[in-house]
Design an enzyme around this catalytic site. Structure first.
Site, mmCIF file in Angstrom:
data_model
loop_
_atom_site.group_PDB
_atom_site.id
_atom_site.type_symbol
_atom_site.label_atom_id
_atom_site.label_comp_id
_atom_site.label_asym_id
_atom_site.label_seq_id
_atom_site.Cartn_x
_atom_site.Cartn_y
_atom_site.Cartn_z
ATOM 1 N N ASP A 100 0.829 -1.200 0.000
ATOM 2 C CA ASP A 100 0.000 0.000 0.000
ATOM 3 C C ASP A 100 0.868 1.256 0.000
ATOM 4 O O ASP A 100 0.686 2.160 -0.801
ATOM 5 C CB ASP A 100 -0.975 0.009 1.196
ATOM 6 N N ASP A 103 6.910 3.948 3.668
ATOM 7 C CA ASP A 103 7.095 5.120 4.535
ATOM 8 C C ASP A 103 8.563 5.165 4.979
ATOM 9 O O ASP A 103 9.409 5.706 4.265
ATOM 10 C CB ASP A 103 6.110 4.973 5.704
#
Ligand code: IMP
Length: 176
Positions: A100, A103
């Site tokens: 997804d 980060d």
């Protein structure tokens, strides 16, 4: 006083759809007719894997794994655990890890290292979102949907304390 949260849309449903189709075309071209194994990282990648896999016109297999490093909050604990491993043997296969969001990069770096020991023919990554500015480590990400600012986002599979995964768009979560 209870904390209230508001959402502001960052990436619309239509933008996600269009970009996913573009990524699928690029992946197909790189596969040059060979089959692919798409590995979805649960739970966040569930909608992206579902949409991306249906856009890719190549012989494909799907499997899932689950990691844990956020423990439901807003920042990575830095320790990646495998909660659910793959069912399929990836040796000799063209593998794409479907994420997804990247980060800090810690989860992906751990996954790339782990999966490369299992001798796939090729190992690539498709991530819908990337927060380039918040990397602590720098794993390769071959296919990126959108580079986004360093904000906490939810929707289209991404959650905050297990909420908001069902939103059909990506939104920034603001807490007051
Ligand atoms: P990393 O290890 O810091 O790169 O984080 C990877 C995982 O953290 C992703 O697969 C997400 O599950 C979660 N994550 C990172 N940023 C966000 C965010 O902005 N919203 C929701 N989940 C996030």
């Amino acid at each position: 006083m209870p904390q209230t949260s508001t959402l502001s849309i960052l990436i619309s449903t239509e933008q996600i759809r269009a970009r996913t189709a573009e990524m699928a075309r690029q992946i197909e071209a790189d596969l040059a007719g060979e089959p692919v194994l798409l590995l979805g990282v649960l739970n966040g990648a569930v909608h992206f894997l579902s949409d991306l896999s249906r856009e890719i016109n190549s012989d494909s297999l799907l499997d899932f794994l689950q990691t844990s490093s956020y423990h439901g909050g807003k920042s990575s604990s830095g320790v990646v655990q495998i909660r659910k491993d793959l069912d399929i043997n990836i040796e000799g296969k063209n593998v794409i890890i479907v994420e997804d969001i990247v980060d800090t990069g810690i989860t992906l770096s751990h996954l790339r290292e782990l999966l490369s020991t299992r001798k796939p023919k090729s190992l690539k990554v498709a991530a819908l979102l990337s927060k380039k500015g918040s990397r602590k480590v720098h794993p390769e990400v071959e296919y990126i949907g959108f580079e986004i600012p360093n904000e906490f986002v939810v929707g289209y599979g991404l959650d905050y304390e297990d909420r908001f995964r069902n939103l059909p768009y990506i939104a920034i979560l603001h807490e007051e």
